[in-house]
Design a protein around this motif. Structure first.
Motif, mmCIF file in Angstrom:
data_model
loop_
_atom_site.group_PDB
_atom_site.id
_atom_site.type_symbol
_atom_site.label_atom_id
_atom_site.label_comp_id
_atom_site.label_asym_id
_atom_site.label_seq_id
_atom_site.Cartn_x
_atom_site.Cartn_y
_atom_site.Cartn_z
ATOM 1 N N HIS A 87 9.983 -12.524 16.143
ATOM 2 C CA HIS A 87 9.189 -13.028 17.396
ATOM 3 C C HIS A 87 7.814 -13.466 16.973
ATOM 4 C CE1 HIS A 87 7.695 -12.955 21.366
ATOM 5 N NE2 HIS A 87 6.823 -12.018 21.049
ATOM 6 N N HIS A 88 7.335 -12.798 15.969
ATOM 7 C CA HIS A 88 6.069 -13.096 15.331
ATOM 8 C C HIS A 88 5.943 -14.484 14.841
ATOM 9 C CE1 HIS A 88 1.942 -12.126 13.737
ATOM 10 N NE2 HIS A 88 2.290 -12.610 12.498
ATOM 11 N N ASP A 89 7.151 -14.898 14.329
ATOM 12 C CA ASP A 89 7.073 -16.207 13.562
ATOM 13 C C ASP A 89 7.332 -17.389 14.800
ATOM 14 O OD1 ASP A 89 6.894 -15.125 11.043
ATOM 15 O OD2 ASP A 89 9.115 -15.055 10.806
ATOM 16 N N ASP A 90 8.092 -16.999 15.744
ATOM 17 C CA ASP A 90 8.122 -17.829 16.688
ATOM 18 C C ASP A 90 8.351 -17.302 17.909
ATOM 19 O OD1 ASP A 90 8.939 -20.140 15.141
ATOM 20 O OD2 ASP A 90 10.723 -19.172 14.670
ATOM 21 N N PRO A 91 6.937 -17.109 18.694
ATOM 22 C CA PRO A 91 6.826 -16.375 19.951
ATOM 23 C C PRO A 91 7.313 -16.772 21.230
ATOM 24 C CG PRO A 91 4.814 -17.214 19.227
ATOM 25 C CD PRO A 91 5.761 -17.607 18.245
ATOM 26 N N GLU A 92 7.646 -18.265 21.059
ATOM 27 C CA GLU A 92 8.088 -18.779 22.358
ATOM 28 C C GLU A 92 9.716 -18.653 22.809
ATOM 29 O OE1 GLU A 92 8.121 -22.036 19.235
ATOM 30 O OE2 GLU A 92 6.595 -20.432 19.910
ATOM 31 N N PHE A 93 10.488 -18.102 21.558
ATOM 32 C CA PHE A 93 11.594 -18.291 21.907
ATOM 33 C C PHE A 93 12.298 -16.678 22.425
ATOM 34 C CE2 PHE A 93 11.189 -21.250 18.458
ATOM 35 C CZ PHE A 93 11.879 -22.305 18.999
ATOM 36 N N GLY A 94 13.526 -16.816 23.114
ATOM 37 C CA GLY A 94 14.016 -15.701 23.633
ATOM 38 C C GLY A 94 14.868 -14.830 22.785
ATOM 39 N N TYR A 95 15.567 -13.859 23.422
ATOM 40 C CA TYR A 95 16.221 -12.757 22.715
ATOM 41 C C TYR A 95 17.491 -13.277 21.762
ATOM 42 C CZ TYR A 95 19.924 -12.311 26.226
ATOM 43 O OH TYR A 95 20.897 -12.698 26.903
ATOM 44 N N ARG A 96 17.988 -14.463 22.360
ATOM 45 C CA ARG A 96 19.248 -14.772 21.757
ATOM 46 C C ARG A 96 18.694 -15.641 20.320
ATOM 47 N NH1 ARG A 96 21.695 -16.790 27.104
ATOM 48 N NH2 ARG A 96 22.848 -15.187 27.619
ATOM 49 N N PHE A 97 17.846 -16.357 20.414
ATOM 50 C CA PHE A 97 17.275 -16.768 19.083
ATOM 51 C C PHE A 97 16.574 -15.716 18.259
ATOM 52 C CE2 PHE A 97 13.692 -18.550 16.523
ATOM 53 C CZ PHE A 97 14.281 -19.543 15.884
ATOM 54 N N LEU A 98 16.047 -14.846 18.724
ATOM 55 C CA LEU A 98 15.547 -13.808 17.944
ATOM 56 C C LEU A 98 16.658 -12.899 17.343
ATOM 57 C CD1 LEU A 98 12.668 -12.227 20.202
ATOM 58 C CD2 LEU A 98 12.686 -13.898 18.365
ATOM 59 N N ALA A 99 17.835 -12.755 17.904
ATOM 60 C CA ALA A 99 19.072 -11.906 17.517
ATOM 61 C C ALA A 99 19.453 -13.027 16.317
ATOM 62 C CB ALA A 99 19.898 -11.978 18.503
ATOM 63 N N ASP A 100 19.681 -14.248 16.465
ATOM 64 C CA ASP A 100 19.999 -15.078 15.498
ATOM 65 C C ASP A 100 19.188 -15.231 14.467
ATOM 66 O OD1 ASP A 100 22.233 -16.134 17.099
ATOM 67 O OD2 ASP A 100 21.163 -17.786 17.824
ATOM 68 N N GLU A 101 17.756 -14.956 14.547
ATOM 69 C CA GLU A 101 17.088 -14.871 13.245
ATOM 70 C C GLU A 101 17.149 -13.640 12.597
ATOM 71 O OE1 GLU A 101 14.602 -17.167 11.871
ATOM 72 O OE2 GLU A 101 15.797 -18.523 13.185
ATOM 73 N N ALA A 102 17.534 -12.454 13.248
ATOM 74 C CA ALA A 102 17.494 -11.308 12.573
ATOM 75 C C ALA A 102 18.815 -11.272 11.880
ATOM 76 C CB ALA A 102 17.384 -10.170 13.645
ATOM 77 N N ARG A 103 19.856 -11.994 12.540
ATOM 78 C CA ARG A 103 21.125 -11.676 11.797
ATOM 79 C C ARG A 103 21.187 -12.606 10.533
ATOM 80 N NH1 ARG A 103 23.717 -11.537 17.141
ATOM 81 N NH2 ARG A 103 23.379 -13.849 17.312
ATOM 82 N N SER A 104 20.268 -13.679 10.562
ATOM 83 C CA SER A 104 20.145 -14.522 9.246
ATOM 84 C C SER A 104 19.384 -13.785 8.211
ATOM 85 C CB SER A 104 19.349 -15.702 9.548
ATOM 86 O OG SER A 104 17.695 -15.512 9.886
ATOM 87 N N THR A 105 18.648 -12.678 8.439
ATOM 88 C CA THR A 105 17.864 -11.669 7.532
ATOM 89 C C THR A 105 18.923 -10.570 6.843
ATOM 90 O OG1 THR A 105 16.927 -10.394 8.926
ATOM 91 C CG2 THR A 105 15.689 -12.405 8.420
ATOM 92 N N GLY A 106 20.130 -10.595 7.713
ATOM 93 C CA GLY A 106 21.158 -9.467 7.388
ATOM 94 C C GLY A 106 21.152 -8.397 8.009
ATOM 95 N N SER A 107 20.406 -8.474 9.393
ATOM 96 C CA SER A 107 20.481 -7.258 10.152
ATOM 97 C C SER A 107 21.879 -7.557 11.466
ATOM 98 C CB SER A 107 19.383 -7.069 11.131
ATOM 99 O OG SER A 107 19.432 -6.234 11.897
#
Length: 86
Positions: free
Chosen positions: A51-71
């Motif tokens: 969210h800090h990197d891309d504050p305008e996106f919603g939770y689905r995008f944030l979940a995708d970003e978190a999954r890309s880091t291995g979470s």
């Protein structure tokens, strides 16, 4: 209470004053936080970083970003964490 024990106040006295049993205190001292709580904190941290990197996106995008880091994170879990942390 660890600080009090370090200052020389016996754990027994501290537990009596705080009206706590000694056994749960020692159990907590052995393992201060549950594994689920720790995993939840790691997931919340991954979402916060995304969210800090891309504050305008919603939770689905944030979940995708978190999954890309291995979470390993479901969309519903990401939504709940975002809701709880505003």
């Amino acid at each position: 209470m660890k600080e009090l024990a370090g200052d020389g106040v016996p754990v027994t006295v501290t537990c009596r004053v705080l009206k706590l049993a000694r056994q749960p205190y020692y159990r907590w001292l052995d393992k201060p936080s549950a594994d689920a709580v720790l995993e939840q904190a790691y997931r919340a941290n991954a979402l916060f970083d995304a969210h800090h990197d891309d504050p305008e996106f919603g939770y689905r995008f944030l979940a995708d970003e978190a999954r890309s880091t291995g979470s390993g994170l479901a969309d519903r879990t990401a939504w709940r964490i975002c809701r709880d942390n505003h």
